[in-house]
Design a protein around this motif. Sequence first.
Motif, PDB file in Angstrom:
ATOM      1  N   GLY A  14     -31.575  74.925 -78.204  1.00 32.50           N
ATOM      2  CA  GLY A  14     -32.627  75.627 -77.477  1.00 32.50           C
ATOM      3  C   GLY A  14     -32.447  75.445 -75.989  1.00 32.50           C
ATOM      4  N   ASP A  15     -33.540  75.192 -75.285  1.00 35.78           N
ATOM      5  CA  ASP A  15     -33.458  74.965 -73.839  1.00 35.78           C
ATOM      6  C   ASP A  15     -32.672  73.696 -73.519  1.00 35.78           C
ATOM      7  OD1 ASP A  15     -34.939  77.233 -73.562  1.00 35.78           O
ATOM      8  OD2 ASP A  15     -36.844  76.205 -73.203  1.00 35.78           O
ATOM      9  N   VAL A  16     -32.621  72.778 -74.444  1.00 35.80           N
ATOM     10  CA  VAL A  16     -31.777  71.580 -74.339  1.00 35.80           C
ATOM     11  C   VAL A  16     -30.792  71.638 -75.491  1.00 35.80           C
ATOM     12  CG1 VAL A  16     -31.693  69.066 -74.355  1.00 35.80           C
ATOM     13  CG2 VAL A  16     -33.630  70.238 -73.272  1.00 35.80           C
ATOM     14  N   ASP A  17     -29.496  71.516 -75.164  1.00 36.74           N
ATOM     15  CA  ASP A  17     -28.456  71.621 -76.191  1.00 36.74           C
ATOM     16  C   ASP A  17     -27.603  70.358 -76.149  1.00 36.74           C
ATOM     17  OD1 ASP A  17     -26.658  72.367 -78.078  1.00 36.74           O
ATOM     18  OD2 ASP A  17     -26.060  74.251 -77.131  1.00 36.74           O
ATOM     19  N   THR A  18     -27.822  69.466 -77.128  1.00 38.95           N
ATOM     20  CA  THR A  18     -27.077  68.210 -77.142  1.00 38.95           C
ATOM     21  C   THR A  18     -27.130  67.622 -78.538  1.00 38.95           C
ATOM     22  OG1 THR A  18     -26.833  66.055 -76.064  1.00 38.95           O
ATOM     23  CG2 THR A  18     -29.061  66.775 -76.556  1.00 38.95           C
ATOM     24  N   GLU A  19     -26.372  66.579 -78.761  1.00 42.93           N
ATOM     25  CA  GLU A  19     -26.429  65.845 -80.018  1.00 42.93           C
ATOM     26  C   GLU A  19     -26.018  64.406 -79.763  1.00 42.93           C
ATOM     27  OE1 GLU A  19     -22.553  66.257 -82.670  1.00 42.93           O
ATOM     28  OE2 GLU A  19     -23.452  68.237 -82.291  1.00 42.93           O
ATOM     29  N   ARG A  20     -26.480  63.514 -80.623  1.00 40.94           N
ATOM     30  CA  ARG A  20     -26.173  62.092 -80.507  1.00 40.94           C
ATOM     31  C   ARG A  20     -25.870  61.540 -81.890  1.00 40.94           C
ATOM     32  NH1 ARG A  20     -26.555  63.408 -75.940  1.00 40.94           N
ATOM     33  NH2 ARG A  20     -27.603  62.361 -74.190  1.00 40.94           N
TER      34      ARG A  20
ATOM     35  N   GLY B  53     -34.701  59.531 -86.859  1.00 41.07           N
ATOM     36  CA  GLY B  53     -34.620  59.869 -88.277  1.00 41.07           C
ATOM     37  C   GLY B  53     -34.555  58.627 -89.132  1.00 41.07           C
ATOM     38  N   SER B  54     -34.675  58.810 -90.428  1.00 39.57           N
ATOM     39  CA  SER B  54     -34.659  57.710 -91.391  1.00 39.57           C
ATOM     40  C   SER B  54     -33.238  57.195 -91.595  1.00 39.57           C
ATOM     41  CB  SER B  54     -35.282  58.167 -92.706  1.00 39.57           C
ATOM     42  OG  SER B  54     -34.704  59.377 -93.138  1.00 39.57           O
ATOM     43  N   ARG B  55     -33.074  56.240 -92.500  1.00 42.22           N
ATOM     44  CA  ARG B  55     -31.857  55.431 -92.579  1.00 42.22           C
ATOM     45  C   ARG B  55     -30.597  56.216 -92.925  1.00 42.22           C
ATOM     46  NH1 ARG B  55     -30.488  53.648 -97.653  1.00 42.22           N
ATOM     47  NH2 ARG B  55     -29.743  51.652 -96.842  1.00 42.22           N
ATOM     48  N   GLU B  56     -30.694  57.367 -93.597  1.00 40.90           N
ATOM     49  CA  GLU B  56     -29.510  58.131 -93.965  1.00 40.90           C
ATOM     50  C   GLU B  56     -29.079  59.122 -92.888  1.00 40.90           C
ATOM     51  OE1 GLU B  56     -27.468  57.910 -96.679  1.00 40.90           O
ATOM     52  OE2 GLU B  56     -28.561  56.058 -97.063  1.00 40.90           O
ATOM     53  N   VAL B  57     -29.816  59.190 -91.781  1.00 39.92           N
ATOM     54  CA  VAL B  57     -29.451  60.088 -90.684  1.00 39.92           C
ATOM     55  C   VAL B  57     -28.275  59.491 -89.913  1.00 39.92           C
ATOM     56  CG1 VAL B  57     -30.232  61.048 -88.477  1.00 39.92           C
ATOM     57  CG2 VAL B  57     -31.739  61.112 -90.471  1.00 39.92           C
ATOM     58  N   THR B  58     -27.249  60.309 -89.698  1.00 44.10           N
ATOM     59  CA  THR B  58     -26.065  59.851 -88.963  1.00 44.10           C
ATOM     60  C   THR B  58     -25.908  60.535 -87.615  1.00 44.10           C
ATOM     61  OG1 THR B  58     -24.687  61.519 -90.058  1.00 44.10           O
ATOM     62  CG2 THR B  58     -24.842  59.341 -91.104  1.00 44.10           C
ATOM     63  N   ARG B  59     -26.565  61.671 -87.430  1.00 43.33           N
ATOM     64  CA  ARG B  59     -26.451  62.390 -86.158  1.00 43.33           C
ATOM     65  C   ARG B  59     -27.679  63.268 -85.974  1.00 43.33           C
ATOM     66  NH1 ARG B  59     -22.025  64.633 -87.102  1.00 43.33           N
ATOM     67  NH2 ARG B  59     -22.517  66.833 -87.344  1.00 43.33           N
TER      68      ARG B  59
ATOM     69  N   GLY C 260     -25.996  58.524 -84.591  1.00 39.76           N
ATOM     70  CA  GLY C 260     -26.983  57.497 -84.859  1.00 39.76           C
ATOM     71  C   GLY C 260     -28.299  58.092 -85.320  1.00 39.76           C
ATOM     72  N   ARG C 261     -29.307  57.227 -85.393  1.00 38.58           N
ATOM     73  CA  ARG C 261     -30.594  57.643 -85.943  1.00 38.58           C
ATOM     74  C   ARG C 261     -31.649  57.908 -84.888  1.00 38.58           C
ATOM     75  NH1 ARG C 261     -33.452  54.575 -89.133  1.00 38.58           N
ATOM     76  NH2 ARG C 261     -32.718  52.523 -88.492  1.00 38.58           N
ATOM     77  N   ALA C 262     -31.321  57.773 -83.612  1.00 41.41           N
ATOM     78  CA  ALA C 262     -32.303  57.991 -82.556  1.00 41.41           C
ATOM     79  C   ALA C 262     -31.650  58.721 -81.387  1.00 41.41           C
ATOM     80  CB  ALA C 262     -32.901  56.663 -82.089  1.00 41.41           C
ATOM     81  N   LEU C 263     -32.470  59.454 -80.656  1.00 37.57           N
ATOM     82  CA  LEU C 263     -31.991  60.239 -79.509  1.00 37.57           C
ATOM     83  C   LEU C 263     -33.025  60.184 -78.398  1.00 37.57           C
ATOM     84  CD1 LEU C 263     -30.415  63.762 -79.434  1.00 37.57           C
ATOM     85  CD2 LEU C 263     -32.655  63.453 -78.382  1.00 37.57           C
ATOM     86  N   ALA C 264     -32.564  60.091 -77.163  1.00 38.42           N
ATOM     87  CA  ALA C 264     -33.424  60.169 -75.978  1.00 38.42           C
ATOM     88  C   ALA C 264     -32.661  60.941 -74.912  1.00 38.42           C
ATOM     89  CB  ALA C 264     -33.801  58.773 -75.477  1.00 38.42           C
ATOM     90  N   VAL C 265     -33.214  62.053 -74.436  1.00 38.97           N
ATOM     91  CA  VAL C 265     -32.532  62.902 -73.466  1.00 38.97           C
ATOM     92  C   VAL C 265     -33.562  63.474 -72.495  1.00 38.97           C
ATOM     93  CG1 VAL C 265     -32.689  64.913 -75.008  1.00 38.97           C
ATOM     94  CG2 VAL C 265     -30.946  64.860 -73.226  1.00 38.97           C
ATOM     95  N   ARG C 266     -33.189  63.554 -71.226  1.00 38.33           N
ATOM     96  CA  ARG C 266     -34.079  64.154 -70.226  1.00 38.33           C
ATOM     97  C   ARG C 266     -34.323  65.615 -70.588  1.00 38.33           C
ATOM     98  NH1 ARG C 266     -33.684  61.587 -65.045  1.00 38.33           N
ATOM     99  NH2 ARG C 266     -34.737  63.418 -64.172  1.00 38.33           N
ATOM    100  N   ALA C 267     -35.584  66.053 -70.469  1.00 43.11           N
ATOM    101  CA  ALA C 267     -35.927  67.435 -70.821  1.00 43.11           C
ATOM    102  C   ALA C 267     -37.166  67.852 -70.062  1.00 43.11           C
ATOM    103  CB  ALA C 267     -36.168  67.560 -72.322  1.00 43.11           C
ATOM    104  N   PRO C 268     -37.236  69.123 -69.598  1.00 46.89           N
ATOM    105  CA  PRO C 268     -38.454  69.617 -68.940  1.00 46.89           C
ATOM    106  C   PRO C 268     -39.638  69.591 -69.902  1.00 46.89           C
ATOM    107  CG  PRO C 268     -36.600  71.113 -68.599  1.00 46.89           C
ATOM    108  CD  PRO C 268     -36.172  70.122 -69.626  1.00 46.89           C
ATOM    109  N   GLU C 269     -40.828  69.535 -69.371  1.00 46.12           N
ATOM    110  CA  GLU C 269     -42.027  69.443 -70.209  1.00 46.12           C
ATOM    111  C   GLU C 269     -42.196  70.667 -71.100  1.00 46.12           C
ATOM    112  OE1 GLU C 269     -46.850  68.694 -69.704  1.00 46.12           O
ATOM    113  OE2 GLU C 269     -45.576  69.049 -67.952  1.00 46.12           O
ATOM    114  N   ASP C 270     -41.850  71.851 -70.580  1.00 45.32           N
ATOM    115  CA  ASP C 270     -42.076  73.083 -71.332  1.00 45.32           C
ATOM    116  C   ASP C 270     -40.827  73.565 -72.064  1.00 45.32           C
ATOM    117  OD1 ASP C 270     -40.656  73.658 -69.090  1.00 45.32           O
ATOM    118  OD2 ASP C 270     -41.818  75.431 -68.504  1.00 45.32           O
ATOM    119  N   ALA C 271     -39.813  72.715 -72.217  1.00 43.91           N
ATOM    120  CA  ALA C 271     -38.578  73.129 -72.893  1.00 43.91           C
ATOM    121  C   ALA C 271     -38.865  73.405 -74.367  1.00 43.91           C
ATOM    122  CB  ALA C 271     -37.514  72.050 -72.749  1.00 43.91           C
ATOM    123  N   ARG C 272     -38.329  74.520 -74.868  1.00 42.60           N
ATOM    124  CA  ARG C 272     -38.464  74.872 -76.279  1.00 42.60           C
ATOM    125  C   ARG C 272     -37.173  74.483 -76.996  1.00 42.60           C
ATOM    126  NH1 ARG C 272     -42.759  78.223 -77.212  1.00 42.60           N
ATOM    127  NH2 ARG C 272     -41.833  78.919 -79.178  1.00 42.60           N
TER     128      ARG C 272
END
Length: 682
Positions: A626-632, A615-621, A634-646
Motif C-alpha cells: 500500500g502506501d508503505v511497501d516493505t517486509e521483515r 504475528g504468532s509463533r508460526e509466522v516467519t515473515r 521474523g514475527r514482528a515489524l516496526a516501520v516509520r509510516a505517515p498517520e494516514d497511510a493506507r
Amino acid sequence: MSTSQRRRASAFEPVALDHAEAVIVDQYTRLVRLAYLILPGKISRHRRVLAAHSLVQRALPGFRERHTKARIPLQRKGRGTDGTPGTEPARAGTAWMTARVLGEALAHDRRPRGWPDRLPPPRALRPVLPVVWGLRLFPRAGGAEEIALAQVLSEVSAPARAAFVLCKLDGLPRTEVVKLLAAADVSDPEAALQGACRVEEAVGDAAGTLLRSQEFDACSVQTRPTDLLRRRRRIRLAWCAAGIASISCAALLTVGPVPLSRDEPTRPVGSRSAISADALTRTSSDVWADTSRVDFSAWPARGSRVDDRALLTRALAAWTDPPAGTRVGASEATTTEPPPKGTQLLYAGDVGGEAVVLFHDGRRVVRYVEPASPTEPASLDFSRADDSDVTTAAALAVSRKDGKLRYLTTPWIAEAQTRDLLRPNSPGRPLDVSGQGLTAAVDAPSAAVSCDSMPVLQLRSSNRIVEKHAFLVADLGELTPVHLSYTPLPGTGAPARQPREATSGTALQSWARGACRLSELRGSGVRAVNHWDYAAQDLPEKGGRAVWSCTRASTWRGPGSVLLQFRTSTEAATAPAKVVGRARSTAACSRFGQHVVADTRWTAGSGHRYLLAAGSREVTRIMVTGDVDTERRGRALAVRAPEDARVTVRAHLADGEDLDEVSADTNPRHGPATAGSGGGRR
C-alpha cells in the motif's frame, strides 16, 4: 510381477486362522479403537462407533474358511503389533487381524466409479450388526487437545490416518507399517507415511497419549436418547396416518353417512402436559466423587424444598406452558421447549425471599423463580449446558437482585474466593458457602460504561476430583458463569503453549489490561474466554516493550469471537489495552485457528509515527503493501509510516501459506469487521 506386487508377496506367510480367531477376543478393544480412528471423521460419532464394532466383528472370514490357511504380513521377531511379546503364531494372528481391520476401515468410504456423490458409499448402506434403536452412542469427551487431534485427522486421507495410528498407537516401525498398509491394499504406503509425519508435526510429542484417551475409545461409550419429542411426534403421526387410512377404508365400505359424535371434549390446540414432579431424576449425593463424567449430571438434588411437590409441579407446569405474564429469558441459541423425560432436579429452595428451582435436561439448565408476593410474575431462564465439564459446571447463578449475586456451587468445589480482575496484586477474599452449596451475596459485574471493578469467583476443586486445581469464573448475566483461562507467550523454540487456568500472577497481570472488555460479551451465550499473549516486541527508540494479545470468547453453540489487543510496558498496570482487531464467528485464536497477525499505529516519545505488526509463533515473515511497501523476517515489524497511510498487512507462515491480518473495526482504513474476517489463510 510389478515391484509393488513382489513387495506385497514377500510380506506374507501362511498361518492357520485358529490363531487369528483368538486375537479378536484378546485384542477386541485395540482393534475397535484402531477402526474408529481410521474411519472418516465426517460421519457422526454414533455411526463411527457402530461401524467400528461392525467391521471388527466382520473381520474374520466365513465358516468355509475357518480351517484354511491365511496369508498375513510378517511381524518383527519377538513382538506383536501391539508392542507385546508373544509366540510367532500369536504375532502372525495379530498382524492378520490388523490388516483385515485396516482394509475394511480404509474401504468404508470408498465409492465405485460413477457412484452418486449425494448417496453414502455402498459399505455405509450395508445392513450389518450391531444395530441400536432409540439411543445415540459416543465415546466420553476428551479435552481440547483430543478435539484438535480429531480435527487434524479428519483433514488427512484415510491411509495417512492409518499410518499415523499404527506408528503412534501401536508403536510400529516404518517397515512394518508399510507391510500392513500394503496388505490392506493401500497403493502408496510411503505417501501415507509422509501424511502421518505431517499430522505428528501438527500434534506434537503427545500424540500417543492422546490416541489412547477416552475420546477415541469406542468400547467405553456414553448413551443418550435420540430426540424424544421428535420421535414421539413421528410415532403419533404414524398412528394418525394409520388411523386415517383405516377410517377411510371403513368409510368406503360403509353405506350411508357416519354421524359425528359431539360428546367428546376437544383439547385446545397447542396445550401440552408437563412431566410429573415424581418423574424427575435425582442424583445421589456421592455420585460426583465416583464418576468420570464430572458435569451437571453429577449434581445431587439440594435445597430445603426438594420434596415440595407443589412447588416442583408449578415449576414444571410453568416450563411446559408459561402462564400469561411469566418473564421468560433464554441465552442465545437456547430453546425453551418443554421438559423432556429424564429431566434432573438440581435445587429447590428459598433464596432471598423467593422460591428457586433449578433443572437440567442434558442440554440446558433452567431456573424457575417464584416471588413471595402472589401479585408478582414468576420468571423462567434458560441457558445452554451441553458438554459441560468440571469448570463450566462448577456453579450456577441462583439469585440476582440489587446489584448482588448468589451462586450455587457444585459439591466438588472445596473452596471459594472472590477477587477483582482489575486488582491483580490483591489476594482473593474467602467466600462463605452453606452446606447446601449456596454462596453469600457477592457484587455482580456492572454493565455500565465505566469499569471500576471486575469481580470474579476463584474456585478450587476437591482433591477427590483433581489436586491443586483452582480456576476463575465470571458472571456475564446468564445462569452459567464463564470460565476464564490464559495462554502465555510462546517460549523460544518451545512447542505451542496450551491454555491454562488464569490464577497465576502473570495471568492476572495480563487479564487486568483486558478485563473491562468482558462486559461486551454479556448475554451472548459465552462458555469460556481465553486470553492469549501471542507475541511481544521491543518498541523503536527504546520505547519499552509491547505485548500483543488475542482474547477469544467461545460460545456454547460453537462459534467464537476474537478481540486483539496491544499494550505497552509504559502504561499503567490496569490501563485498558488498545483494541487493534476484531472478528466474529471465527476459528482464529483457537486450536483450529492457531495463527494470527495484526497491526497498529504507535507514536514514539520523539513524535515519530510507526506502523507496528506482530504475528504468532508460526509466522516467519510480515509483508506490508500500500502506501508503505516493505517486509521483515521474523514475527514482528516496526516501520516509520505517515498517520494516514493506507496499508495491507499479511504474514507468511512456516508451512508456506500466507495469512491475512485481523482488522480493527475501530480503524477507518480497514472498515468494519465482518463475520469470519479474522486470520484467513491463502
